[in-house]
Each structure stands twice: as structure tokens, then as C-alpha cells.
Design an enzyme around this catalytic site. Structure first.
Site, mmCIF file in Angstrom:
data_model
loop_
_atom_site.group_PDB
_atom_site.id
_atom_site.type_symbol
_atom_site.label_atom_id
_atom_site.label_comp_id
_atom_site.label_asym_id
_atom_site.label_seq_id
_atom_site.Cartn_x
_atom_site.Cartn_y
_atom_site.Cartn_z
ATOM 1 N N ALA A 130 -0.490 78.929 -5.211
ATOM 2 C CA ALA A 130 0.435 79.484 -4.221
ATOM 3 C C ALA A 130 0.065 78.967 -2.834
ATOM 4 C CB ALA A 130 0.362 81.007 -4.241
ATOM 5 N N CYS A 131 0.976 79.151 -1.885
ATOM 6 C CA CYS A 131 0.721 78.802 -0.487
ATOM 7 C C CYS A 131 -0.603 79.418 -0.041
ATOM 8 C CB CYS A 131 1.853 79.335 0.375
ATOM 9 S SG CYS A 131 1.608 79.111 2.148
ATOM 10 N N PRO A 132 -1.513 78.700 0.603
ATOM 11 C CA PRO A 132 -1.386 77.340 1.144
ATOM 12 C C PRO A 132 -1.988 76.258 0.251
ATOM 13 C CG PRO A 132 -3.325 78.354 2.043
ATOM 14 C CD PRO A 132 -2.733 79.351 1.074
ATOM 15 N N GLY A 133 -2.165 76.552 -1.043
ATOM 16 C CA GLY A 133 -2.823 75.601 -1.950
ATOM 17 C C GLY A 133 -2.250 74.191 -1.933
ATOM 18 N N ASP B 113 5.366 75.956 -6.081
ATOM 19 C CA ASP B 113 5.470 76.914 -4.975
ATOM 20 C C ASP B 113 6.681 76.566 -4.108
ATOM 21 O OD1 ASP B 113 4.000 79.084 -3.328
ATOM 22 O OD2 ASP B 113 4.488 77.535 -1.865
#
Lengths: 138, 83
Positions: B21-24, B48
Site C-alpha cells: 500500500a501507499c507509500p510502498g 495500489d
């Protein structure tokens, strides 16, 4: 010259620390320089014997167990890992205000996790905030 | 670029951030940029939804060329050319 972000953190709650971790990641992606000041009640979160096992939540829409489980399901790193990644990718100075240290029970740097770079006074926060392009208080 | 043109690109680096998920995805792209030369192309796979806005915006700020994206099989595929 890199843009600068200054953050005042006054919470030891895991939901706020995780949100800050996400913000630090964004700052790292943008190559911002970050000064993070640990103020007032935030010192507890960075104590060596507490940091890994924080359970306090500021927002009660979930229990800490539900919150941590949702992070795990979303493969979202623990807040300490977010902070470490940001430090690896850009300049992030993490300074503990001596008052926050005293409130947490120690103003000795060695009692805090390695993320903490040094102990400071509030004047340094004011100077940093005055120079920053972006200011956040959490 | 059209989806067909994008699919024909031979990427120098593939960043598979599906499942994060953000910020991955943004962090994975930022870190992987060091692995490709100037002019090299990166293919990013992401599930995402925020990635479709975040990566082009970041690329524009950093001077990289955003080549485009398409959605297929439940995830997004995006292409960047390094400045």
C-alpha cells in the site's frame, strides 16, 4: 538547495507515529531535508524499552490490535521501519527536546533508540521552523 | 503512448510492488531508480490505486519522463524513462 520540512511531534501514539512514517516516506521520495523534533509527550515512543511495543492509540476507531493487524495485512511497515527507510533515503535529523526526555524519564541519549540523533533545546526547533519550507505539528 | 506501444517496451528494470500500500510503490520506485542508467526505462507493477497519480506527479517533479500506464488483470502497469 533541497527544500526543508520541520516537524514537531508531541504524541507517542502508534497511529500518529505511523502517519508520520508515511509522511516521512513521502518527504524522502521528494528528497526533502527533514528536522523532526520530539516534544513534550513524544519521548516515550523512542525509549529503547518501549518503542517496539507501543500500544497507545490517539484515535479510537480501532483498537491497537486491529490497527496493527490492518497494517500487517496491507504490508505497511512498522513506524520504526518507516523512519529508518526515510533516514536511509534522505537527510532526517531526529532531535529529542530535553523536556520531552525528562517527561519520559531520561534525557540521556543512550536510553533512546538509535533513530534519535541528539538531545536539543526548544530554541533549535524554533530556528528550524523559521527556516523551513514546510512546517507540521503532530 | 498506446497500451500496445507500452506493452512493446523492453524495460531495463521491473519494480513489482503489487500487494503493498501507499507509500510502498513510490519508495520502491525511488530506490530502484539508482539501478538504471539515464535514459533507461522502468516498468512498475502496482495494485495500489494511488500509484496512478503519485508516480506521474513524482516523475514530473524529478524530471523523469512518464510514458504511460494501463490496467490489466487487477493491477496497474506504469512506465518511466529516467532523466
Amino acid at each position: 538547495m533541497a527544500k526543508k520540512m520541520t516537524i514537531g511531534l508531541s504524541s507517542s501514539c502508534i497511529d500518529k507515529l505511523t502517519g508520520l512514517g508515511v509522511i516521512l516516506s513521502g518527504a524522502a521520495a521528494e528528497d526533502l531535508e527533514v528536522d523532526l523534533f520530539i516534544l513534550v509527550n513524544a519521548g516515550h515512543a523512542f525509549l529503547k524499552n518501549k518503542a517496539e511495543n507501543l500500544k497507545e492509540m490517539s484515535d479510537q476507531v480501532q483498537t491497537s490490535e486491529e490497527f496493527l493487524k490492518s497494517l500487517e495485512q496491507l504490508k505497511t511497515p512498522h513506524w520504526i521501519e518507516f523512519f529508518e527507510m526515510a533516514k536511509d533515503m534522505t537527510t532526517v535529523n531526529i532531535l529529542l527536546c530535553s523536556l520531552a526526555g525528562k517527561i519520559a524519564g531520561s534525557d540521556a541519549k543512550e536510553d533512546y533508540i538509535d533513530l534519535v540523533d541528539d538531545i536539543c533545546g526548544i530554541g533549535e526547533y524554533i530556528d528550524s521552523a523559521g527556516e523551513a519550507d514546510i512546517n507540521l505539528f503532530i | 503512448m498506446t497500451t500496445e506501444e507500452l506493452k512493446a517496451i523492453q524495460a531495463d528494470k521491473v519494480v513489482d510492488s503489487r500487494g503493498t500500500a501507499c507509500p510502498g510503490p513510490l519508495l520502491a520506485v525511488k530506490q530502484a531508480m539508482a539501478d538504471i542508467p539515464s535514459g533507461g526505462v522502468m516498468q512498475i507493477l502496482s495494485s495500489d490505486a494511488g500509484t496512478k497519480r503519485d508516480i506521474p506527479r513524482w516523475a514530473a517533479k524529478k524530471g523523469h519522463e512518464y510514458l504511460g500506464d494501463f490496467e490489466e488483470a487487477g493491477f496497474f502497469t506504469l512506465y518511466l524513462k529516467k532523466a
